[in-house]
Design a protein around this motif. Structure first.
Motif, PDB file in Angstrom:
ATOM      1  N   CYS A  24     -12.101   4.981   2.055  1.00  0.00           N
ATOM      2  CA  CYS A  24     -11.385   4.679   3.302  1.00  0.00           C
ATOM      3  C   CYS A  24     -10.631   5.913   3.807  1.00  0.00           C
ATOM      4  O   CYS A  24     -10.649   6.214   5.003  1.00  0.00           O
ATOM      5  N   ILE A  25      -9.988   6.631   2.890  1.00  0.00           N
ATOM      6  CA  ILE A  25      -9.248   7.844   3.261  1.00  0.00           C
ATOM      7  C   ILE A  25     -10.186   8.883   3.858  1.00  0.00           C
ATOM      8  O   ILE A  25      -9.924   9.470   4.920  1.00  0.00           O
ATOM      9  N   ASN A  26     -11.311   9.122   3.193  1.00  0.00           N
ATOM     10  CA  ASN A  26     -12.257  10.154   3.671  1.00  0.00           C
ATOM     11  C   ASN A  26     -12.889   9.761   4.990  1.00  0.00           C
ATOM     12  O   ASN A  26     -13.162  10.615   5.840  1.00  0.00           O
ATOM     13  N   LYS A  27     -13.109   8.468   5.168  1.00  0.00           N
ATOM     14  CA  LYS A  27     -13.724   7.996   6.413  1.00  0.00           C
ATOM     15  C   LYS A  27     -12.781   8.180   7.601  1.00  0.00           C
ATOM     16  O   LYS A  27     -13.219   8.596   8.691  1.00  0.00           O
ATOM     17  N   ASN A  28     -11.490   7.901   7.400  1.00  0.00           N
ATOM     18  CA  ASN A  28     -10.559   7.846   8.526  1.00  0.00           C
ATOM     19  C   ASN A  28      -9.753   9.127   8.741  1.00  0.00           C
ATOM     20  O   ASN A  28      -9.269   9.364   9.849  1.00  0.00           O
ATOM     21  N   ILE A  29      -9.590   9.954   7.707  1.00  0.00           N
ATOM     22  CA  ILE A  29      -8.869  11.221   7.885  1.00  0.00           C
ATOM     23  C   ILE A  29      -9.851  12.377   7.998  1.00  0.00           C
ATOM     24  O   ILE A  29      -9.752  13.216   8.886  1.00  0.00           O
ATOM     25  N   GLY A  30     -10.819  12.416   7.089  1.00  0.00           N
ATOM     26  CA  GLY A  30     -11.795  13.487   7.094  1.00  0.00           C
ATOM     27  C   GLY A  30     -12.378  13.674   5.710  1.00  0.00           C
ATOM     28  O   GLY A  30     -11.808  13.215   4.710  1.00  0.00           O
ATOM     29  N   PRO A  31     -13.536  14.317   5.609  1.00  0.00           N
ATOM     30  CA  PRO A  31     -14.183  14.525   4.302  1.00  0.00           C
ATOM     31  C   PRO A  31     -13.253  15.218   3.305  1.00  0.00           C
ATOM     32  O   PRO A  31     -12.498  16.118   3.669  1.00  0.00           O
ATOM     33  N   ASP A  32     -13.306  14.743   2.066  1.00  0.00           N
ATOM     34  CA  ASP A  32     -12.534  15.316   0.952  1.00  0.00           C
ATOM     35  C   ASP A  32     -11.017  15.191   1.128  1.00  0.00           C
ATOM     36  O   ASP A  32     -10.251  15.889   0.462  1.00  0.00           O
ATOM     37  N   SER A  33     -10.590  14.309   2.020  1.00  0.00           N
ATOM     38  CA  SER A  33      -9.140  14.110   2.186  1.00  0.00           C
ATOM     39  C   SER A  33      -8.507  13.505   0.932  1.00  0.00           C
ATOM     40  O   SER A  33      -7.309  13.658   0.695  1.00  0.00           O
ATOM     41  N   ASP A  34      -9.340  12.808   0.135  1.00  0.00           N
ATOM     42  CA  ASP A  34      -8.810  12.219  -1.095  1.00  0.00           C
ATOM     43  C   ASP A  34      -8.430  13.272  -2.130  1.00  0.00           C
ATOM     44  O   ASP A  34      -7.860  12.947  -3.172  1.00  0.00           O
ATOM     45  N   LYS A  35      -8.737  14.553  -1.831  1.00  0.00           N
ATOM     46  CA  LYS A  35      -8.342  15.626  -2.750  1.00  0.00           C
ATOM     47  C   LYS A  35      -6.852  15.946  -2.613  1.00  0.00           C
ATOM     48  O   LYS A  35      -6.247  16.521  -3.519  1.00  0.00           O
ATOM     49  N   TRP A  36      -6.251  15.573  -1.449  1.00  0.00           N
ATOM     50  CA  TRP A  36      -4.829  15.882  -1.262  1.00  0.00           C
ATOM     51  C   TRP A  36      -3.959  14.658  -0.971  1.00  0.00           C
ATOM     52  O   TRP A  36      -2.726  14.746  -1.039  1.00  0.00           O
ATOM     53  N   THR A  37      -4.585  13.525  -0.650  1.00  0.00           N
ATOM     54  CA  THR A  37      -3.792  12.315  -0.428  1.00  0.00           C
ATOM     55  C   THR A  37      -4.595  11.090  -0.854  1.00  0.00           C
ATOM     56  O   THR A  37      -5.832  11.066  -0.727  1.00  0.00           O
ATOM     57  N   LYS A  38      -3.907  10.098  -1.362  1.00  0.00           N
ATOM     58  CA  LYS A  38      -4.550   8.871  -1.834  1.00  0.00           C
ATOM     59  C   LYS A  38      -3.700   7.666  -1.449  1.00  0.00           C
ATOM     60  O   LYS A  38      -2.505   7.786  -1.173  1.00  0.00           O
ATOM     61  N   LEU A  39      -4.368   6.503  -1.449  1.00  0.00           N
ATOM     62  CA  LEU A  39      -3.673   5.237  -1.270  1.00  0.00           C
ATOM     63  C   LEU A  39      -3.632   4.509  -2.612  1.00  0.00           C
ATOM     64  O   LEU A  39      -4.527   4.650  -3.434  1.00  0.00           O
ATOM     65  N   GLU A  40      -2.581   3.737  -2.805  1.00  0.00           N
ATOM     66  CA  GLU A  40      -2.386   3.026  -4.073  1.00  0.00           C
ATOM     67  C   GLU A  40      -1.930   1.607  -3.769  1.00  0.00           C
ATOM     68  O   GLU A  40      -1.096   1.390  -2.888  1.00  0.00           O
ATOM     69  N   VAL A  63       0.859  -1.184   0.000  1.00  0.00           N
ATOM     70  CA  VAL A  63       0.000   0.000   0.000  1.00  0.00           C
ATOM     71  C   VAL A  63       0.897   1.237   0.000  1.00  0.00           C
ATOM     72  O   VAL A  63       1.607   1.500   0.973  1.00  0.00           O
ATOM     73  N   ASN A  64       0.882   1.980  -1.103  1.00  0.00           N
ATOM     74  CA  ASN A  64       1.671   3.202  -1.219  1.00  0.00           C
ATOM     75  C   ASN A  64       0.790   4.418  -0.929  1.00  0.00           C
ATOM     76  O   ASN A  64      -0.428   4.325  -0.911  1.00  0.00           O
ATOM     77  N   ARG A  65       1.429   5.534  -0.718  1.00  0.00           N
ATOM     78  CA  ARG A  65       0.691   6.765  -0.440  1.00  0.00           C
ATOM     79  C   ARG A  65       1.109   7.873  -1.408  1.00  0.00           C
ATOM     80  O   ARG A  65       2.299   8.059  -1.672  1.00  0.00           O
ATOM     81  N   LEU A  66       0.122   8.576  -1.932  1.00  0.00           N
ATOM     82  CA  LEU A  66       0.355   9.680  -2.847  1.00  0.00           C
ATOM     83  C   LEU A  66      -0.099  10.985  -2.201  1.00  0.00           C
ATOM     84  O   LEU A  66      -1.089  11.015  -1.470  1.00  0.00           O
ATOM     85  N   PHE A  67       0.633  12.070  -2.496  1.00  0.00           N
ATOM     86  CA  PHE A  67       0.223  13.403  -2.085  1.00  0.00           C
ATOM     87  C   PHE A  67      -0.020  14.227  -3.340  1.00  0.00           C
ATOM     88  O   PHE A  67       0.767  14.167  -4.300  1.00  0.00           O
ATOM     89  N   LEU A  68      -1.103  14.984  -3.348  1.00  0.00           N
ATOM     90  CA  LEU A  68      -1.551  15.683  -4.553  1.00  0.00           C
ATOM     91  C   LEU A  68      -1.479  17.194  -4.401  1.00  0.00           C
ATOM     92  O   LEU A  68      -1.663  17.729  -3.305  1.00  0.00           O
ATOM     93  N   ASP A  69      -1.211  17.854  -5.533  1.00  0.00           N
ATOM     94  CA  ASP A  69      -1.366  19.310  -5.600  1.00  0.00           C
ATOM     95  C   ASP A  69      -2.855  19.632  -5.757  1.00  0.00           C
ATOM     96  O   ASP A  69      -3.655  18.742  -6.086  1.00  0.00           O
TER      97      ASP A  69
END
Length: 789
Positions: free
Chosen positions: A245-261, A60-66
């Motif tokens: 999963c990201i939005n549930k555990n970090i917070g709403p719309d968290s997938d806009k700046w970080t993702k799992l791969e 499981v990798n992690r991405l950070f987005l602009d």
């Protein structure tokens, strides 16, 4: 019949010694390269296959987005809670484990060791990966705090005995001392494993050391996370739900700046080596192809020599199929002789090849019956391929043409030979051009101005004691006249800028969130002077300004420009909020390459910190060894029982380009081999063609031709072939190298002189090869030439 074929084949090999040696040597070199390449491929293909669940494991990798959705950071590691959360949220996941690498100080009695191959992991690691257990229960070995699994190599190193279950090993982490109980022993991890470690400490031990808060920190991305999925499971089902999963555990719309791969475990190693494997195999194949062209060329060139033999055999009743079988048998026999010589040669090459490519290929792989069978079949196929054209060429001769001498004037075979020579030197010229461009790019990267002075900077390890007494330690080190300056930091070049935070800048009477990723470096006030960076606006951190410790920022040029400031001076004294810190921009530093030169310069913010993980010292070039001895002595005072290790920044930068350096060496050796094989063929071809023109040369000399005139006559055709080969090679090499250079953010322009130089080198080598035979023929006594035949 087979016995007869064998007898005739050996007679021909012995009779035409020069041509036989050229063919065998060329094929031997080609086959050696090809065998080594196959062993290299086999070595990497077998990576991680010892794991029973090989095809079911995913990292499981992690991405950070602009803000625009583009990826600005791709991490192979993750936050500590990702593994357990995925296991909890997705019942399809069979198991998950976290792996945390940590340097440790280990001791048994008076023995102290600094161990780099230490990992903390969840107990499920033994359910996901396959280990060969010698002692202990894999189901429970890592369930309790202070449990430790070690390899048999470590068991011998620390205890020098078997049955070490229950033994104690003392450990020190972050200046905290505690003890481990050995709960398992596994066989040493094979070199064909992506995961390399000698110790596995229970994750619960690490949790107790760092605390619950640290284990819940989403910015703490130091954990490699693996999951195990069911056999045949479509991982895309899970992949599509990771944003939820990201939005549930970090917070709403968290997938806009970080993702799992999800990344297949099978792709981790092969992803890094698939391209090198392709290039090495391709290069080896091309070298073998050059050797095959040699064989075909020399065999067809000898048509006039063997024509009478073939003609007489046909007159006495030999069938066309029999002629083909005989000649193919000779070709296969020559190839098999080369093949067995190549196997012995491989044994001598493997150690150097391993060192060149940091591999661990064993010659014992050739003892594998399956592999040796495949290689033998390949050798036979190569023999058939190399011999099939000459065989059909000879078998097509008409007896009456052979015996009447009409065959000698045929032009088709001469054109075919020219084509093969051009093909050989085309491949060689491509290699030469590639060497020139790769070397130029490497020189460009190694000599490019980085925006700071990388020479003379020594990177040293820090510790709790040094961090707590940093100013005192700095003053003690500066007492040595060979130490110019000392600084501390969270990161130093060339490292990855993994740390970043949210920021807003005060523009047009309001704070505006910045729309790009802004990494940070924690530094002390001497960081910029130590690295000899240049401040182009404002000032550096100063000791007399106490607010600099918590309310001041220094940015690089790129950060200032991306914030919208046209000039660096405009950013000075502008308020900035970064993470939990508010202050002003006090300085702008000229852009510098913090990461490797093949990556674009990132925006950077510098801020001061009370403690630093890394110490950097600038030393002069005098008495380096005595300076290192002084530092080692001091470190023994600061960190007793800790081994001393250090690195120079310039050496660290060079290591960043080790892959490119290896590619250059591969192309260098490959071009040398390709040219050597091509020149062997050219030598044999020149010898044969000059032999055919012996009487012609004698007549020209009698009529007054000079030695230079004869040399020109004999060499001009070869020169034309090589020039034509370069004309074909140049656009191919340009296209290949243009694609390769796209991997670098900063790269050279491909210069015309590289192509001209490579063409000159190829032409000079060819003419030198031909001139040996040409000069011999040109200075020979014309009387002997006229008596020839």
């Amino acid at each position: 019949m087979l016995k007869n074929y064998l007898k005739i084949a050996f007679r021909n090999i012995i009779r035409y010694k020069v041509f036989s040696v050229i063919n065998i040597l060329g094929l031997t070199l080609g086959l050696t390269c090809f065998i080594v390449a196959l062993l290299w491929d086999s070595y990497h293909i077998e990576f991680d296959r010892q794991n029973v669940n090989y095809s079911q494991i995913y990292r499981v990798n992690r991405l950070f987005l602009d803000p625009d959705g583009s990826v600005n950071l791709h991490l192979n590691q993750n936050a500590p809670q990702v593994g357990p959360l995925l296991k909890n949220d997705f019942p399809d996941i069979i198991n998950s484990t976290r792996i945390k690498y940590q340097q440790q100080i280990m001791s048994v009695g008076e023995k102290h060791f600094t161990e780099n191959k230490f990992v903390y992991a969840d107990n499920a690691i033994s359910n996901i990966f396959t280990f060969d257990w010698l002692e202990g229960n894999p189901k429970t070995a890592l369930t309790s705090p202070n449990s430790l699994v070690i390899t048999e190599e470590i068991a011998k190193k620390y205890f020098n005995k078997d049955n070490v279950l229950g033994e104690t090993i003392n450990c020190e982490t972050n200046s905290v001392e505690y003890s481990y109980k050995v709960t398992g022993v596994i066989k040493t991890i094979p070199t064909t494993s992506t995961l390399q470690f000698n110790f596995i400490g229970s994750m619960s031990t690490w949790e107790n050391l760092v605390g619950l808060e640290k284990m819940q920190d989403w910015s703490n991305n130091d954990y490699i996370t693996f999951i195990l999925l069911p056999q045949g499971y479509d991982y895309n089902r899970l992949k599509s739900q990771l944003d939820w999963c990201i939005n549930k555990n970090i917070g709403p719309d968290s997938d806009k700046w970080t993702k799992l791969e999800l990344e297949k475990f099978s792709d981790i190693h092969m992803g890094n080596f698939r391209e090198p494997m392709f290039y090495i195999t391709l290069v080896a194949f091309l070298i073998l192809l050059v050797a095959c062209f040699n064989f075909i060329n020399i065999s067809t060139a000898r048509s006039a020599t063997r024509a009478k033999e073939i003609g007489i055999r046909k007159v006495v009743g030999a069938l066309k199929t029999q002629i083909i079988k005989q000649l193919l048998f000779e070709s296969v026999l020559t190839t098999l002789i080369s093949y067995f010589v190549a196997l012995f040669l491989v044994a001598f090459i493997i150690p150097g090849f391993n060192e060149l490519l940091s591999a661990d290929i064993s010659i014992n792989q050739l003892a594998d019956f399956k592999l040796i069978s495949i290689l033998t079949i390949i050798a036979v196929i190569i023999g058939i391929f190399a011999g099939i054209l000459p065989s059909f060429f000879f078998a097509s001769f008409k007896p009456y043409k052979i015996l009447s001498g009409a065959l000698a004037g045929s032009g088709r075979k001469a054109s075919f030979r020219k084509t093969l020579v051009v093909a050989q030197f085309t491949i060689s010229s491509i290699f030469i051009v590639c060497i020139g461009i790769i070397s130029s790019q490497l020189d460009f990267m190694l000599n490019k101005k980085l925006g700071f002075n990388k020479n003379g900077i020594l990177i040293l390890p820090s510790s709790n004691f040094i961090q707590n007494n940093f100013e005192a330690v700095k003053q003690q080190l500066l007492q040595n006249p060979n130490i110019i300056s000392v600084t501390g930091a969270s990161r130093v070049p060339p490292d990855q800028l993994n740390d970043a935070g949210g920021a807003s800048v005060f523009i047009n009477n309001e704070f505006k969130n910045i729309e790009f990723r802004l990494p940070y470096i924690e530094v002390d006030r001497d960081y910029i002077p130590t690295f000899e960076m240049k401040i182009i606006a404002g000032r550096n951190f100063l000791q007399q300004f106490q607010t600099d410790l918590s309310e001041s920022f220094i940015l690089n040029e790129t950060a200032v420009k991306k914030m919208g400031f046209k000039y660096a001076d405009e950013a000075i004294n502008i308020p900035l909020r970064y993470n939990n810190r508010s202050g002003i921009i006090i300085g702008v530093v000229k852009d510098f390459h913090f990461e490797a030169v093949n990556r674009k310069i990132s925006p950077i913010v510098m801020l001061q910190s009370p403690s630093y993980k890394i110490i950097a010292a600038r030393i002069n070039g005098k008495n380096i060894q005595s300076t290192l001895t002084f530092l080692q002595t001091k470190w023994a005072e600061y960190n007793p029982n800790h081994s001393f290790h250090c690195s120079f920044v310039d050496y660290m930068f060079e290591r960043q380009y080790s892959g490119e350096m290896r590619i250059r060496e591969i192309f260098t050796y490959s071009s040398l081999l390709a040219i050597l094989i091509a020149c062997l063929g050219l030598f044999g071809l020149a010898a044969h063609l000059i032999q055919q023109r012996t009487k012609d040369i004698g007549i020209r000399k009698v009529l007054g031709a000079s030695v230079p005139a004869i040399l020109y006559m004999l060499s001009k055709d070869f020169a034309k072939w090589v020039i034509l080969a370069n004309i074909i090679a140049w656009p191919i090499a340009w296209y290949v190298m243009k694609i390769w250079l796209q991997n670098f953010a900063y790269r050279i322009d491909i210069s015309w002189w590289i192509f001209v130089l490579s063409g000159g080198i190829a032409l000079a080598i060819a003419l030198i090869t031909v001139s040996f035979q040409s000069i011999k023929a040109a200075i020979a006594n014309p009387i002997k030439a006229l008596r020839y035949e």
